[in-house]
Design an enzyme around this catalytic site. Structure first.
Site, PDB file in Angstrom:
ATOM      1  N   GLY A 110       4.483  -5.236   3.820  1.00 52.43           N
ATOM      2  CA  GLY A 110       3.490  -6.305   4.002  1.00 52.43           C
ATOM      3  C   GLY A 110       3.854  -7.538   3.193  1.00 52.43           C
ATOM      4  O   GLY A 110       3.765  -8.678   3.669  1.00 52.43           O
ATOM      5  N   THR A 111       4.287  -7.287   1.961  1.00 54.09           N
ATOM      6  CA  THR A 111       4.697  -8.379   1.063  1.00 54.09           C
ATOM      7  C   THR A 111       5.833  -9.190   1.676  1.00 54.09           C
ATOM      8  O   THR A 111       5.868 -10.421   1.567  1.00 54.09           O
ATOM      9  CB  THR A 111       5.154  -7.778  -0.294  1.00 54.09           C
ATOM     10  N   ASP A 133       7.094   4.394  -0.047  1.00 54.41           N
ATOM     11  CA  ASP A 133       7.101   4.758   1.377  1.00 54.41           C
ATOM     12  C   ASP A 133       8.486   4.643   2.020  1.00 54.41           C
ATOM     13  O   ASP A 133       8.722   5.194   3.086  1.00 54.41           O
ATOM     14  CB  ASP A 133       6.119   3.875   2.157  1.00 54.41           C
ATOM     15  N   ARG A 271      -5.384  26.488   0.787  1.00 55.74           N
ATOM     16  CA  ARG A 271      -5.849  25.469  -0.160  1.00 55.74           C
ATOM     17  C   ARG A 271      -5.081  24.167   0.025  1.00 55.74           C
ATOM     18  O   ARG A 271      -3.928  24.169   0.442  1.00 55.74           O
ATOM     19  CB  ARG A 271      -5.617  25.953  -1.597  1.00 55.74           C
TER      20      ARG A 271
HETATM   21  O1  F6P Z   1       2.320   1.712  -0.170  1.00 58.08           O
HETATM   22  C1  F6P Z   1       2.349   2.857  -0.909  1.00 58.08           C
HETATM   23  C2  F6P Z   1       1.094   3.682  -0.735  1.00 58.08           C
HETATM   24  O2  F6P Z   1       1.021   4.560  -1.846  1.00 58.08           O
HETATM   25  C3  F6P Z   1       1.003   4.468   0.556  1.00 58.08           C
HETATM   26  O3  F6P Z   1       1.791   5.628   0.586  1.00 58.08           O
HETATM   27  C4  F6P Z   1      -0.477   4.762   0.598  1.00 58.08           C
HETATM   28  O4  F6P Z   1      -0.906   5.048   1.901  1.00 58.08           O
HETATM   29  C5  F6P Z   1      -1.069   3.486   0.066  1.00 58.08           C
HETATM   30  O5  F6P Z   1      -0.066   2.891  -0.744  1.00 58.08           O
HETATM   31  C6  F6P Z   1      -2.322   3.627  -0.746  1.00 58.08           C
HETATM   32  O6  F6P Z   1      -2.805   2.350  -0.997  1.00 58.08           O
HETATM   33  P1  F6P Z   1      -3.808   1.917  -2.142  1.00 58.08           P
HETATM   34  O7  F6P Z   1      -3.020   1.752  -3.398  1.00 58.08           O
HETATM   35  O8  F6P Z   1      -4.334   0.608  -1.670  1.00 58.08           O
HETATM   36  O9  F6P Z   1      -4.835   2.999  -2.239  1.00 58.08           O
END
Ligand code: F6P
Length: 353
Positions: A110-111, A133, A271
Site C-alpha cells: 500500500g505504501t 507478508d 484447538r
Molecule cells: O501487513 C502485515 C500484516 O501483519 C498482515 O499480515 C495483517 O493482515 C495486517 O498487517 C494486520 O494489520 P494491522 O496492523 O492494521 O492490524
C-alpha cells in the site's frame, strides 16, 4: 543534501536496520547530509511532524525491533482525494518546507502505491520493500519476512509438542490476509500436515480428511492456516462482500470455523493458536539483518546517484531496483504453480483442495 525518511504501514522486524544501513552509507561519505526523521509514516508528512535527527541516532539500531520513527496506516484513496483536507497537497507542502532533495520511504504494498503517486507528482522518492507478508511486487523477498517465518515456525514447533502430548488437532493461524507466503514458508519449515492459504481456497471435507489421516498416522495433526484462508464457497464472493461477511462473523474467524468443523466431524479435540503480532515484533534475525543493511546501503547509493522514482529489490541474491510506476498497485501472491507448492504437495502436505 537534505534527506527525509519515513516508515509506513504495519511494522516488521528490520525497519531500523535498513535505516542504519542507509544513514551510515550516506553520512560516512558525505558530512553535509541532513536527515529529517518524519514521524508515523505518511501521517507525519501530512501533519508536518518531523525533525532533524543526528546521523548517530541511526548508527546503533540494527538489532532494535519496531521503528524509531513510528508508523501508521494511511489509506491511498484518502490521500489522493481532492477535498478541503487535501492530504497530497499537505504532503507536498511539507516536503518543500523541509527542502528535501529526496524522501526515503520504507513500506509495503500500500505504501508503494502512495510512493508511486508522490513520485508522479514530482517528489524525489526512493522506496524500500518491507513487510512480513512478502507481497511487494518485483522483489524476491521483502525485509522482515524471514524473521516472521522464523518466529511463526518456532510458535508452530511449540504447538506441535503439546499437540503430540494430547493427541490433538492443532490449528495455528498465521498472519497474511491477502497472501499466504508466511503461512506457506512457516508451514513447510515446521513440517505441517495441512497448509491453508488465501490463494488456494480449501474444501472443508478435504481438510477434515487430511486431519484424520495425520491423526491416524502419527497421533496428532498440525494445520497452519493464513488468517485470510478461505473456503471454496466464500471464494466465489467478490473480495468486498467477503470482507463484509468477515466483519459480520467477527467472532468466527476462518481458523475457528475450520477447527469447529473438524471437532464436530472427527470428535477429536481441536484447538486454535493465534501468534498474531508476535510475528511482527522483536529483533530481526541474522538473515534479515544482512539484507536490511544491504538494502539500506543500496538505497544510499541510489540517492547519491540521484536515481529517483524507484524501489529497492532483491533479484536472485543481487540488489537491484524497479521503477515505482512498474510495481505500484500490484501484489505478489503465491502462484499455484510455484515450486514451493509443488514441493509441499510432493512431500505430502495437503492444501485442503
Ligand atoms: O501487513 C502485515 C500484516 O501483519 C498482515 O499480515 C495483517 O493482515 C495486517 O498487517 C494486520 O494489520 P494491522 O496492523 O492494521 O492490524
Amino acid at each position: 543534501m537534505k534527506i527525509g525518511i519515513l516508515t509506513s504501514g504495519g511494522d516488521c522486524a528490520g525497519l531500523n536496520a535498513v535505516m542504519q544501513g542507509f544513514v551510515k552509507t550516506i553520512t560516512l561519505s558525505n558530512s553535509k547530509v541532513e536527515i529529517y526523521g518524519i514521524a508515523n509514516g505518511y501521517g507525519g508528512l501530512i501533519s508536518g511532524e518531523y525533525k532533524v535527527l543526528k546521523p548517530e541516532e541511526f548508527y546503533d539500531i540494527l538489532k532494535l525491533g519496531g521503528t524509531i520513527l513510528g508508523t501508521s496506516r494511511q489509506s491511498y484513496k484518502k490521500i489522493i482525494q481532492k477535498n478541503e483536507n487535501d492530504k497530497a497537497a499537505r504532503m507536498k507542502e511539507n516536503y518543500k518546507k523541509m527542502g528535501l532533495d529526496v524522501l526515503i520511504i520504507l513500506g509495503g504494498q500500500g505504501t508503494h502505491k502512495t510512493a508511486a503517486f508522490l513520485a508522479s507528482e514530482g517528489l524525489n522518492i526512493i522506496a524500500l520493500p518491507k513487510t512480513i507478508d512478502n507481497d511487494v511486487f518485483g522483489t524476491d523477498f521483502t525485509f522482515g519476512f524471514h524473521t516472521a517465518v522464523s518466529v511463526a515456525t518456532e510458535c508452530i514447533d511449540r504447538v506441535e509438542t503439546t499437540a503430540a502430548s494430547h493427541g490433538r488437532i492443532m490449528l495455528v493461524e498465521i498472519m497474511g490476509n491477502k497472501v499466504g507466503w508466511l503461512a506457506l514458508y512457516a508451514g513447510i519449515a515446521s513440517s505441517a500436515d495441512v497448509i491453508l492459504i488465501p490463494e488456494i481456497p480449501y474444501n472443508i471435507e478435504s481438510v477434515i480428511n487430511a486431519a484424520k489421516l495425520a491423526k491416524k498416522q502419527k497421533g496428532y495433526c498440525i494445520i497452519v492456516a493464513a488468517e485470510g484462508a478461505i473456503d471454496k464457497e466464500d471464494a466465489l464472493f467478490a473480495q468486498k462482500n467477503r470482507m463484509q461477511k468477515r466483519i459480520e462473523n467477527i467472532k468466527m474467524t476462518a481458523s475457528n470455523k475450520i477447527a469447529k468443523a473438524i471437532e464436530e466431524k472427527l470428535g477429536v479435540e481441536t484447538r486454535v493458536t493465534v501468534p498474531g503480532y508476535i510475528q511482527r515484533g522483536g529483533s530481526p534475525n541474522a538473515y534479515d539483518r544482512v539484507i536490511c543493511m544491504q538494502m539500506g546501503s543500496f538505497a544510499a547509493e541510489l540517492a547519491k546517484g540521484r536515481k529517483y522514482g524507484v524501489t529497492v529489490a532483491l533479484n536472485n541474491g543481487k540488489m537491484t531496483y524497479n521503477s515505482l510506476a512498474s510495481i505500484a498497485g500490484k501484489a505478489k501472491s503465491v502462484s499455484l504453480n510455484h515450486e514451493m507448492i509443488r514441493m509441499a504437495k510432493d512431500t505430502g502436505i495437503s492444501f485442503g483442495e
